[in-house]
Structure formats: C-alpha cells, structure tokens
Design an enzyme around this catalytic site. Structure first.
Site, PDB file in Angstrom:
ATOM      1  N   TYR A 136      20.486  -6.133  -1.550  1.00 20.54           N
ATOM      2  CA  TYR A 136      19.400  -6.035  -2.533  1.00 20.54           C
ATOM      3  C   TYR A 136      19.238  -4.612  -3.075  1.00 20.54           C
ATOM      4  O   TYR A 136      18.424  -4.389  -3.956  1.00 20.54           O
ATOM      5  CB  TYR A 136      18.085  -6.640  -2.016  1.00 20.54           C
ATOM      6  CG  TYR A 136      17.555  -6.145  -0.686  1.00 20.54           C
ATOM      7  CD1 TYR A 136      17.308  -4.801  -0.441  1.00 20.54           C
ATOM      8  CD2 TYR A 136      17.245  -7.059   0.318  1.00 20.54           C
ATOM      9  CE1 TYR A 136      16.786  -4.368   0.756  1.00 20.54           C
ATOM     10  CE2 TYR A 136      16.722  -6.648   1.529  1.00 20.54           C
ATOM     11  CZ  TYR A 136      16.495  -5.285   1.748  1.00 20.54           C
ATOM     12  OH  TYR A 136      15.989  -4.856   2.941  1.00 20.54           O
ATOM     13  N   THR A 195       0.849  -1.203   0.000  1.00 17.98           N
ATOM     14  CA  THR A 195       0.000   0.000   0.000  1.00 17.98           C
ATOM     15  C   THR A 195       0.884   1.252   0.000  1.00 17.98           C
ATOM     16  O   THR A 195       2.061   1.189   0.380  1.00 17.98           O
ATOM     17  CB  THR A 195      -0.869   0.037   1.273  1.00 17.98           C
ATOM     18  OG1 THR A 195       0.031   0.120   2.396  1.00 17.98           O
ATOM     19  CG2 THR A 195      -1.745  -1.188   1.404  1.00 17.98           C
TER      20      THR A 195
END
Ligand code: NAP
Length: 270
Positions: free
Chosen positions: A147, A106
């Site tokens: 990452y 979200t």
C-alpha cells in the site's frame, strides 16, 4: 537460495526482531552464520527470541530501543559496535499499525505510526549507515508494504510512512552506492503474525478466507517464507541489486478484487 554459512562473520541489526517477521529474519540470518542484534521496546519479546536464535548457534545481542527516539538508536548502534565491531546488515522491520478511518485519525495516532516507520527507519539508516560508510560496505533492507504505492483504506498513517521509506530506499541507494552500500525494500504480502492480524483485523478464519480469495496464489504468506527472501536480498547473491523494491505478496496487489471475482465466476462457467 544461499549457502548455509553465507553470513559467517557478518553482523546484522534487525529492528522489531523479537516477534513476527523480524524474529524470522533474525533466525534466518543467525542460522546462516550472522551475529544478530535484535532491538525493540519490549524486553520479553527480545529475550524469548534471543533464546531461539542462540539455539541456531548464533551470537545474539538484545537491545531495548524505541526507534522513535534518535538517542536510543544511537545507543543501539554504539552497543552493536562495542559488542561486534561493525554492522554489515540493517533490517528496518519495526512498525506499528492500526485500522482507522482517515477522518478519525488523531495527531497522536499519526505521529505514533509515522514515528516508528518513517523516523525510526531514518534514524537507524542514518546511524548504521555512518558505520557502513566508514567500513566501505553494508546492506540496508527496509520492510514496507504494497500500500506504499497502491494506497489502502484505513491505513493513511502507515501507507504514507511506508511510501516515505520507499523514497528513502531509492534516495539512499543513489547516494550510498559509492560507499559499497546497497539499500533495498521488501514488500511482503499478508502474514498472520500475532501483531498484524490483531491490529489489522484479520485474526478470524473468515477474514483470512476473504483475503485468500483476493490473492492469485490463494494463500497467505508466512514470516519464514519472507525471511528467506530478506536474507537473499541481504546476501552476496544479491550483490548488484540496489534501490529496488521486491514484492512477495502472491500477486495480491496486481489483482483487482472486482476483476478477480468476475474472472473466477467466468472461469467456473468455462
Ligand atoms: P509485529 O510482530 O507486530 O512486528 C512489529 C515489531 O515492531 C514488534 O517486534 C515490535 O516490538 C516492534 N516495534 C513496534 N514499535 C517499536 C518501536 N517504537 N521501537 C522499536 N521496535 C518497535 O508485526 P509483523 O507482521 O511481524 O510486521 C513486521 C513488518 O512487516 C512491519 O514492517 C510490517 O509493516 C510489515 N508487513 C507486515 C505484513 C503482515 O501482513 N503481517 C504485511 C506487509 C508488511 P516491541 O513491541 O517489542 O517494541
């Protein structure tokens, strides 16, 4: 690495310094002579950590601060200057993370993580950096994750924010070297801190076993091990290192899981 009192007379701010890696970095810097300011939202974390750091003989200031709020970060730097007169080291360690498929993330979830990691690192760097510019010296260390450049499933918010912090690291190193300020990033490997192992779902022995199999060194790292490297990067021994990212992940990001398994299989048959 480093002599016992190599941070004597120095002042270090460590965000998220009440738990996990941040606490270990604060302990390492404190035990090597630095006065340490630890800052995060939860005072209980800070008070407990402060006791342990003081036990190492260091002066400690705890500051309740949500790094997403620029005004609170301004207060953090002001309180540091009022208490200790300067800031030599800033470690941007505070972070939040949770696993979520990108299509289910979200706007609130995105903003929460990007707010802590990217905005928080910028507010702290900007405000501590202004003091460092006045002093003509300083060191900023940003804790990121591999990452930031490999990407990873389930962490689009954190990976994007850490990549931004890596770009910030290099940009500020290029701009602020002229003021005697070094800016580096450190990408640790997997540490089973309580925050990370719960939020990233590796709190079971089975999950950790799977992770170990993906790591060429075949073990997780620890906050204490990474803290020593963090202290080295902030110390005078690293005086010519800036704009760099140092990875300490046991070789994990190099090791493609499929190839590693295949290699292990072949090695077992040799
Ligand atoms: P952790 O214990 O959960 O540390 C996160 C810290 O950030 C907590 O002390 C927390 O304190 C603070 N924090 C969270 N939101 C904040 C906010 N809005 N304002 C100020 N402080 C806030 O996890 P950790 O494993 O030690 O992580 C430390 C760093 O290492 C992070 O940057 C993480 O991305 C990086 N890292 C960890 C791993 C790993 O495997 N553990 C791997 C690669 C990179 P409060 O709750 O008191 O606010």
């Amino acid at each position: 690495m480093g002599s016992v009192e190599d941070f004597a007379g120095q002042v270090a701010i460590v965000t998220g310094g009440g738990t996990g890696l941040g606490k270990s970095i604060a302990l390492e810097l404190g035990s090597r002579g630095a006065s340490v300011v630890i800052a995060s939202r939860n005072e209980e974390h800070l008070i407990a950590a402060a006791k342990d750091i003081e036990a190492k003989g260091a002066e400690v200031l705890t500051v309740s601060c949500d790094v997403r709020e620029a005004q609170q970060v301004e207060e953090l730097v002001k309180k540091t200057i009022n208490s200790f007169g300067k800031v030599d080291v800033l470690v941007n360690n505070a972070a939040g993370n949770f696993i979520v498929p990108a299509e289910k993330l979200t706007p609130n979830g995105w903003n929460a993580v990007v707010g802590i990691v990217l905005n928080g690192s910028w507010y702290c760097s900007s405000m501590a950096g202004q003091e460092m510019i006045k002093q003509g010296s300083g060191c900023i260390l940003n804790i990121i994750a591999t990452y930031a450049w490999t990407g990873a499933p389930g962490v689009v918010h954190s990976a994007s924010a850490k990549a931004g912090v890596l770009a910030m690291t290099r940009t500020l190193a290029a701009e602020w070297g002229r003021y005697g300020i070094r800016v580096n990033a450190l990408a640790p490997g997997v540490m089973a801190t309580s925050g990370a192992s719960k939020n990233l779902m590796f709190d079971s022995e089975k999950a950790q076993e799977m992770l170990r199999a993906q790591i060429p060194l075949r073990r997780l790292t620890t906050p204490e091990e990474i803290a020593k490297l963090a202290a080295f990067l902030c110390s005078n021994e690293a005086s010519y290192i800036t704009g760099d990212v140092v990875t300490a992940d046991g070789g994990r990001w190099l090791a493609d899981k499929g190839f590693l398994e295949l290699y292990d299989l072949q090695a077992a048959g040799r």
